[in-house]
Design an enzyme around this catalytic site. Structure first.
Site, PDB file in Angstrom:
ATOM      1  N   GLY A   1      46.528  49.730  34.938  1.00  0.00           N
ATOM      2  CA  GLY A   1      47.639  48.819  35.226  1.00  0.00           C
ATOM      3  C   GLY A   1      47.652  48.328  36.663  1.00  0.00           C
ATOM      4  O   GLY A   1      48.213  47.273  36.963  1.00  0.00           O
TER       5      GLY A   1
ATOM      6  N   GLU B   1      45.264  45.546  36.664  1.00  0.00           N
ATOM      7  CA  GLU B   1      45.923  44.480  35.883  1.00  0.00           C
ATOM      8  C   GLU B   1      46.991  43.782  36.728  1.00  0.00           C
ATOM      9  O   GLU B   1      47.158  42.562  36.656  1.00  0.00           O
ATOM     10  CB  GLU B   1      46.508  45.062  34.596  1.00  0.00           C
ATOM     11  CG  GLU B   1      45.402  45.468  33.612  1.00  0.00           C
ATOM     12  CD  GLU B   1      45.911  46.248  32.418  1.00  0.00           C
ATOM     13  OE1 GLU B   1      46.574  47.284  32.629  1.00  0.00           O
ATOM     14  OE2 GLU B   1      45.662  45.820  31.276  1.00  0.00           O
TER      15      GLU B   1
ATOM     16  N   ALA C   1      49.085  52.631  35.020  1.00  0.00           N
ATOM     17  CA  ALA C   1      50.389  52.927  34.421  1.00  0.00           C
ATOM     18  C   ALA C   1      50.592  54.433  34.514  1.00  0.00           C
ATOM     19  O   ALA C   1      49.617  55.201  34.577  1.00  0.00           O
ATOM     20  CB  ALA C   1      50.402  52.474  32.969  1.00  0.00           C
TER      21      ALA C   1
ATOM     22  N   GLU D   1      40.822  52.858  30.811  1.00  0.00           N
ATOM     23  CA  GLU D   1      41.674  53.284  29.686  1.00  0.00           C
ATOM     24  C   GLU D   1      40.917  53.934  28.542  1.00  0.00           C
ATOM     25  O   GLU D   1      41.443  54.838  27.882  1.00  0.00           O
ATOM     26  CB  GLU D   1      42.490  52.098  29.156  1.00  0.00           C
ATOM     27  CG  GLU D   1      43.675  51.705  30.027  1.00  0.00           C
ATOM     28  CD  GLU D   1      43.331  50.743  31.152  1.00  0.00           C
ATOM     29  OE1 GLU D   1      42.136  50.567  31.452  1.00  0.00           O
ATOM     30  OE2 GLU D   1      44.267  50.176  31.735  1.00  0.00           O
TER      31      GLU D   1
END
Ligand code: COA
Length: 260
Positions: A112, A115, A66, A135
């Protein structure tokens, strides 16, 4: 539709989506996530699209996570909204797509990015790819389904280790632990992804959709996978594809499926 952060191409009934923010290692900012949502949901109604392949622009990254710069000053409510919106509008949408979605991991797949790849139905990685959920090194945890999908794919013990240490795994280890289905040399990545997709496209699209729902049910809170399998199995018997598939087998010819 024109996209700013994606390259989108339709070829041989496959929708190729390339996350195209190479200077930021294809990090997923809000605008990119919104475009992924739009292009995927539109493809559900597009009869010219039978399957989707997602990759990243350039040689270095699939998606490096992200976009950290966008949530640097978020509070808890904003964080909750970020995760909830991303999960429901992008990651769950991909996982629940009736059309097969393949992730072609061409480099770093972090946070992300991993993911995103894990929400896809099948993952291929280049031999040089690095994957991880880093993270906790930012004082966060994965928020786009990573704690759940990594555990399903590699088992709780390995998922815990990857998430708690924030360590990346290489492609070979990702393959060995079940995180990716295939490892290929970089110049063969898209070829292999297409080859797998084209094989799936020779099968009944109706049955493929049923199979995706049944497999997903095993990992969906509140759903009974065995019951879902019975329901989806039964639905197949009402499909044109089932009649065509059985007739083609008995007549020793290739089935011509319509997906109905
Ligand atoms: N969010 C925002 N920007 C990112 C990013 C992310 N997740 N990942 C990389 N970028 C940006 C960098 O800020 C840099 O931008 P700049 O050139 O404007 O400074 C550019 O992409 C290139 O990255 P850089 O870090 O310089 O490349 P590198 O080869 O030194 O390192 C990584 C590659 C992948 C190891 C490193 O970029 C990294 O750790 N990224 C973050 C991974 C992460 O924690 N993801 C989870 C987010 S929740």
């Amino acid at each position: 539709m024109d996209y700013i952060n994606l390259l989108v191409e339709k070829r041989d009934r496959i929708l190729f989506i390339t996350i195209n923010r190479e200077s930021k290692l294809n990090a997923l900012n809000k605008a990119t996530l919104a475009e992924i949502h739009d292009v995927i949901t539109e493809s559900f109604h597009d009869e010219e699209v039978a399957g989707i392949i997602i990759t990243g622009a350039g040689q270095k990254a699939f998606v490096a996570g992200a976009d950290i710069s966008e949530f640097a000053d978020f509070n808890a409510d904003e964080g909750r909204e970020l995760a909830r919106e991303g999960q429901s509008k992008v990651f769950d949408v991909i996982e629940n797509s009736e059309k097969p979605v393949i992730a072609a991991i061409n480099g770093f797949a972090l946070g992300g990015g991993l993911e995103l790849a894990m929400a896809c139905h099948i993952r291929l990685a280049v031999s040089t790819a690095k994957m991880g959920l880093p993270e906790v090194s930012l004082g966060l945890i994965p928020g786009y389904g990573g704690t759940q999908r990594l555990s399903y794919l590699v088992g709780k013990g390995k998922a815990m280790e990857m998430i708690l240490t924030a360590d990346m795994v290489n492609a070979e280890e990702a393959f060995r632990t079940g995180l990716v289905n295939h490892v290929v040399e970089p110049d063969l990545l898209m070829h292999k992804a297409e080859e797998i997709m084209k094989k799936i496209m020779t099968r009944s699209p109706f049955a493929v959709g049923c199979a995706i729902r049944a497999v997903n049910a095993a990992f969906t809170e509140g759903q009974n996978g065995y019951e879902t399998e019975i329901t989806e199995f039964s639905n197949c018997f009402d499909s044109d594809d089932f009649r065509e598939g059985v007739a083609a087998f008995l007549q020793k010819r290739k089935a011509e499926f319509t997906g109905k």
